[in-house]
Scaffold this active site. Sequence first.
Site, PDB file in Angstrom:
ATOM      1  N   ASP A  78     -23.963  15.897  -4.798  1.00  0.00           N
ATOM      2  CA  ASP A  78     -22.969  14.332  -5.522  1.00  0.00           C
ATOM      3  C   ASP A  78     -22.191  13.981  -3.847  1.00  0.00           C
ATOM      4  O   ASP A  78     -21.757  12.870  -4.176  1.00  0.00           O
ATOM      5  CB  ASP A  78     -22.391  14.496  -6.421  1.00  0.00           C
ATOM      6  CG  ASP A  78     -21.204  15.148  -6.183  1.00  0.00           C
ATOM      7  OD1 ASP A  78     -21.151  16.195  -4.742  1.00  0.00           O
ATOM      8  OD2 ASP A  78     -20.841  16.212  -7.533  1.00  0.00           O
ATOM      9  N   GLN A  82     -17.825  19.060  -1.141  1.00  0.00           N
ATOM     10  CA  GLN A  82     -17.085  20.187  -2.030  1.00  0.00           C
ATOM     11  C   GLN A  82     -18.573  20.408  -2.761  1.00  0.00           C
ATOM     12  O   GLN A  82     -19.338  19.601  -3.165  1.00  0.00           O
ATOM     13  CB  GLN A  82     -16.422  19.594  -3.007  1.00  0.00           C
ATOM     14  CG  GLN A  82     -14.857  18.769  -2.777  1.00  0.00           C
ATOM     15  CD  GLN A  82     -14.051  18.631  -4.136  1.00  0.00           C
ATOM     16  OE1 GLN A  82     -14.005  19.393  -5.041  1.00  0.00           O
ATOM     17  NE2 GLN A  82     -13.143  17.877  -3.758  1.00  0.00           N
ATOM     18  N   ASP A  87     -22.865  20.192  -8.684  1.00  0.00           N
ATOM     19  CA  ASP A  87     -24.071  20.242  -7.539  1.00  0.00           C
ATOM     20  C   ASP A  87     -25.800  21.279  -8.084  1.00  0.00           C
ATOM     21  O   ASP A  87     -24.958  21.841  -9.054  1.00  0.00           O
ATOM     22  CB  ASP A  87     -23.510  21.119  -6.259  1.00  0.00           C
ATOM     23  CG  ASP A  87     -22.721  19.857  -5.433  1.00  0.00           C
ATOM     24  OD1 ASP A  87     -23.239  18.493  -5.881  1.00  0.00           O
ATOM     25  OD2 ASP A  87     -21.391  20.113  -5.314  1.00  0.00           O
ATOM     26  N   ARG A 262      -0.108  11.684  -4.109  1.00  0.00           N
ATOM     27  CA  ARG A 262       0.460   9.798  -3.868  1.00  0.00           C
ATOM     28  C   ARG A 262       1.898  10.365  -3.703  1.00  0.00           C
ATOM     29  O   ARG A 262       2.994   9.396  -3.315  1.00  0.00           O
ATOM     30  CB  ARG A 262       0.031   8.886  -4.816  1.00  0.00           C
ATOM     31  CG  ARG A 262       0.456   9.300  -6.056  1.00  0.00           C
ATOM     32  CD  ARG A 262      -0.352   7.778  -7.014  1.00  0.00           C
ATOM     33  NE  ARG A 262       0.337   7.764  -8.515  1.00  0.00           N
ATOM     34  CZ  ARG A 262      -1.014   8.248  -9.502  1.00  0.00           C
ATOM     35  NH1 ARG A 262      -1.956   9.491  -8.502  1.00  0.00           N
ATOM     36  NH2 ARG A 262       0.261   8.666 -10.853  1.00  0.00           N
ATOM     37  N   ASP A 270      10.610  18.614 -10.230  1.00  0.00           N
ATOM     38  CA  ASP A 270       9.224  19.094  -9.826  1.00  0.00           C
ATOM     39  C   ASP A 270       9.853  19.849  -8.838  1.00  0.00           C
ATOM     40  O   ASP A 270       9.551  21.023  -8.451  1.00  0.00           O
ATOM     41  CB  ASP A 270       8.472  17.957  -8.913  1.00  0.00           C
ATOM     42  CG  ASP A 270       7.385  16.934  -9.672  1.00  0.00           C
ATOM     43  OD1 ASP A 270       6.140  17.136  -9.458  1.00  0.00           O
ATOM     44  OD2 ASP A 270       8.147  15.726  -9.995  1.00  0.00           O
ATOM     45  N   ARG A 315      17.517   5.785 -10.101  1.00  0.00           N
ATOM     46  CA  ARG A 315      16.999   6.623 -11.662  1.00  0.00           C
ATOM     47  C   ARG A 315      16.801   8.172 -11.168  1.00  0.00           C
ATOM     48  O   ARG A 315      16.479   8.549  -9.442  1.00  0.00           O
ATOM     49  CB  ARG A 315      15.074   6.074 -11.647  1.00  0.00           C
ATOM     50  CG  ARG A 315      14.407   6.339 -12.805  1.00  0.00           C
ATOM     51  CD  ARG A 315      13.129   6.524 -12.822  1.00  0.00           C
ATOM     52  NE  ARG A 315      13.028   4.774 -12.517  1.00  0.00           N
ATOM     53  CZ  ARG A 315      11.731   4.071 -11.947  1.00  0.00           C
ATOM     54  NH1 ARG A 315      10.341   5.382 -11.854  1.00  0.00           N
ATOM     55  NH2 ARG A 315      11.301   3.296 -12.060  1.00  0.00           N
ATOM     56  N   GLN A 317      16.090  12.177 -12.754  1.00  0.00           N
ATOM     57  CA  GLN A 317      15.463  12.579 -13.512  1.00  0.00           C
ATOM     58  C   GLN A 317      15.916  13.726 -14.215  1.00  0.00           C
ATOM     59  O   GLN A 317      17.161  14.773 -14.129  1.00  0.00           O
ATOM     60  CB  GLN A 317      13.955  12.855 -12.614  1.00  0.00           C
ATOM     61  CG  GLN A 317      12.875  12.056 -12.213  1.00  0.00           C
ATOM     62  CD  GLN A 317      11.602  13.217 -12.024  1.00  0.00           C
ATOM     63  OE1 GLN A 317      11.640  14.072 -10.767  1.00  0.00           O
ATOM     64  NE2 GLN A 317      10.540  12.585 -12.046  1.00  0.00           N
ATOM     65  N   ASP A 437       5.797   9.738 -18.035  1.00  0.00           N
ATOM     66  CA  ASP A 437       5.589   8.671 -17.894  1.00  0.00           C
ATOM     67  C   ASP A 437       3.971   9.388 -17.874  1.00  0.00           C
ATOM     68  O   ASP A 437       3.556   9.309 -16.828  1.00  0.00           O
ATOM     69  CB  ASP A 437       6.088   8.106 -16.196  1.00  0.00           C
ATOM     70  CG  ASP A 437       6.337   9.096 -15.409  1.00  0.00           C
ATOM     71  OD1 ASP A 437       6.395   9.697 -15.693  1.00  0.00           O
ATOM     72  OD2 ASP A 437       5.791   8.593 -14.459  1.00  0.00           O
ATOM     73  N   GLU A 631      -2.833  18.522 -10.553  1.00  0.00           N
ATOM     74  CA  GLU A 631      -1.820  18.181 -11.138  1.00  0.00           C
ATOM     75  C   GLU A 631      -1.381  18.136 -13.069  1.00  0.00           C
ATOM     76  O   GLU A 631      -0.619  18.889 -13.099  1.00  0.00           O
ATOM     77  CB  GLU A 631      -1.364  16.670 -11.051  1.00  0.00           C
ATOM     78  CG  GLU A 631      -0.385  15.880 -11.794  1.00  0.00           C
ATOM     79  CD  GLU A 631       0.092  14.711 -11.619  1.00  0.00           C
ATOM     80  OE1 GLU A 631       1.061  13.968 -11.997  1.00  0.00           O
ATOM     81  OE2 GLU A 631      -0.979  14.026 -11.502  1.00  0.00           O
TER      82      GLU A 631
END
Length: 750
Positions: A78, A82, A87, A262, A270, A315, A317, A437, A631
Site C-alpha cells: 500500500d 510500513q 499489506d 502535532r 500529559d 488556559r 489543564q 476536547d 494517541e
Amino acid sequence: MGDKDTASNYVFADSKIYYSTGSNSFNASNARQVRSFAMSHMSNNQQKTACPSDRTTRKRRASHEETKRLLLEQEDTDGDFQITIHDSGPKTISVGTADSDGYRKFEIRGTYQLSNLLQELALAAGHGRKHVVLDEARLNENPVDRLSRMIRNLFWDGLTRRIDAEGLEAICADPKNRTADHSPRIYIPYGEVETFSYYKLVAETRPHLKLEVEMLPKDITPEYVKSINDRPGILSLAMRKHIDDQKNVTFKGVPFIVPGGRFNEMYGWDSYFEILGLAVDTRIDMAKGMVDNFVYEITHYGKILNANRSYYLTRSQPPFFTDMAIKVYERLTDEEESKKEWLKVVVRAAIKEYRTVWMSKPRYDPITGLSRFHPTGLGIPPETEASHFDHVILPYAKRLGLTIKEYAAKYQALEIQEPELDSYFLHDRAVRESGHDTTYRFDKRCANLVTIDLNSLLYKYEVDIGEIISKIFDDNLEIDGIIETSEPWFERALARKEKINKYLWNEEKCLYYDYDISQQKQSIYESVTAFWALWAGCASQEQAEKLVKVSLPKFEVLGGLVSGTEDSRGSITLDRPNRQWDYPFGWAPHQIMAWRGLENYGFMSDARRLAYRWLFTITKSFVDFNGVVPEKYDVVTLSHLLKVEYGNVGVDFKFVPREGFGWMNASYQVGLSYLTSHMRRALGACTSPEVFFKHKIARDVPAVPLENTSITEHKRLKALVLEIDQNLSSVSDSSTLDSTVIKDDTLPVK
C-alpha cells in the site's frame, strides 16, 4: 550463565549500542565479515540448510539499503513505508546468514518479523551503518519486551525537547499554526532580562533561524493574548546556567517530554502521565526537570498552561502538580536538605496555583463551593484546523450575507457582536482546558459544570499539601512569611469531599456525575472519570464498592475502559459525528487513573484485568502495524485507524516509530507493573482478553447451564466467578509487582 546473560543483553541492547559494538562495530576485524551479499527469495516449500540447533545463534547479514528496497518493493503493497497486516505481499523473504558468508539462506516470515526487519534496517542506517549483522532473536523478540525496550531507549529520547540555542529549531515548529506568519518566535516573561538577552544573542549569532524574540507585558490579559494570535510563538521555560567549552557562562534549557506528532510543546496533564512512565524507567532527572518547568510556568505565566504556546496563555489543564511532585521527590537521591528545599519551592508554586487559579473566579463557584473549567480567553481558539468551526459560524454568516471567512474576521475584530457565539466559544475553550476536547459530555455547557474529575484532583491537592506539610516539614512550613500547617488543608479536603457527595454523587445510580450550576441539577452523562474519585481517595469504601460492582461494567469493554457509555453519547449521524473523548474510544489517562484508584481500595484483580485489556490493545497494534503506538484507540474494535475528529496522532511514520505517543508510552510501562508473570506471558503471546479470561473460568469452574438461568443472572454469575478466580491468582502472584511503582498513592483521608 554470565556469558549467556552478556550475549542476551547485547542482542536486545539499545540500537545505539547494538549497531556500534560486537559484529556491527567499525573495527577492521569486522569489516570483512559485514560485506554485502546477494539476496534471493525462498519459496514456501524450500528446505532450510541449517540444523535446528543453529536457530538460537543464527545471525542475518544484510546490506541494509538494498534489503530495505527489496523488502518494501515486495511487502509494502500500500506504499505507506510500513509493513502491516493490511499489506498483501507474500510475507516472507530470504536473507543470508553471517557464518556462511551469505551462502545459506533463511526465511524471515510474517508481518511482525518482517516489520521488525524493516525497523532494524532503518535504525542501523540512522547509526551510520551501511552493512548489518542482525541477530535472529532481535526479529522475533517477545513483543512485550521489544515495545517496553523501545519506549525506554528510543521513544522517550525521540520526544525530548529543550528550549535553547540548540533546541529551538525542533521546538519552534508548530503544525497547529494556521496563520500566515510562520516565523519562529519566542516570548519571554516580563522582567526576565538575562533570558531575553540570551535569546536576542541567539537570534543575532544564528541568523538562519530567523528567530523573533519578544518580551511579554507584566499583566497578561485576555485582550493581549487575543492580539498576538496572529503572531503565535513558543513560551520560554526554565533554564540553567552552563559553562561552555570556552569557559563562557551561557544557558541551557531544562529538557521536557512532548506528547508527539502535532503536539510539539510541553502539555499540562500529559506531563503527569509521562512522568509516571519516566519514573518506571528511572529517568528521574527528566521528570524533575518537567516539574521545574511547571514551577517556572506558575511563577511567570500564573498557571500550569494547557501548553507553552502563546495562544494557551489564558488556559490551564487538569491539575496534577502535587502528585507529580511527590512521585519525583520520593525518587530523588539528593541530600535530604536539598530535596526538602526543592520540594518547598514546588509546594509554594502549587499553593499559588491552587489559590489564584482554581479557587478564584471565574473557575471557583461560590454556590457549590466546587471548581470548574472556565478559561478567560476571547474569540475563536486559533490552534484548531482552519475549517473546524465552519459549521458553527455558517448560519450566522448566512444571516448577514457574508462568507464564513468574512464573518470570522469581523467577529474577531469585534465589528460583529454575537452573544451566542461568545457563549459557544467560552464553552469550547473550557472543553479544551478540561483536556477532553471534544465530547458530548461537555457540548455547549462545559463552563457551567463542576466536574467530578476536576474536583477529585483538587481534593488530592488539598490532601497532598497537608501530607507534605505534616510529614516532611514537621507541620510548619514558612512560605512568603506565612506559616502553613496541615490542619487547614485537611479541613479543605474534608469540606470538598462533603460537597462532592452532595452535588456529584448519585446514590441511586452508584456513580459520580457532573453538576450543572446553571440548571442546578446533575448531568446525566456517564463518564469514566467518576473513577478519579478512587484515585484521589475521596470516596468511601462503600461508594467504591458500589462503583466497582454497579458502574464499572458500563465502561469495561474488550480493550479496556471507554471514555463514556454509549447511551450517554447518543446516536451518531452525519450531522452528529463521533467525538474522540466519547464511546467507543479509550485513552491512556483514563486507564491509569482507574488502575490506581481500584488499587487504592483493594480491587487489585479488577485493576489487573483492566490493565491486561489495555496492554493487549497496544501490543496487538504494535505487532500488526509496524510498531505503531498511537494517541488513542477504539477499544471496542481494538483499532487505531479511526475516523473521528483530528484523526489519530502517532501513526504517520516511515520505516520505524521513533516517538510512540507520550502518555500511551507511559501507560504501557506503568501497566506492566500490574500484570502477574502469567499475564505477562499471555500478553507476549498476544492472547486475546476474551480467550485469556474465558480459559481461566473454564479451567477452574463448572459451566453454568443457560437453560436453567436467565441471561442477566448468567452474566452476573460469570462475572462473579471471574472476580473470585482472579482474586485467588492475585494473591499467589502478588510478589511479581514492582512495589516502587504502585505502593505510593495517597490513601483516603479518614
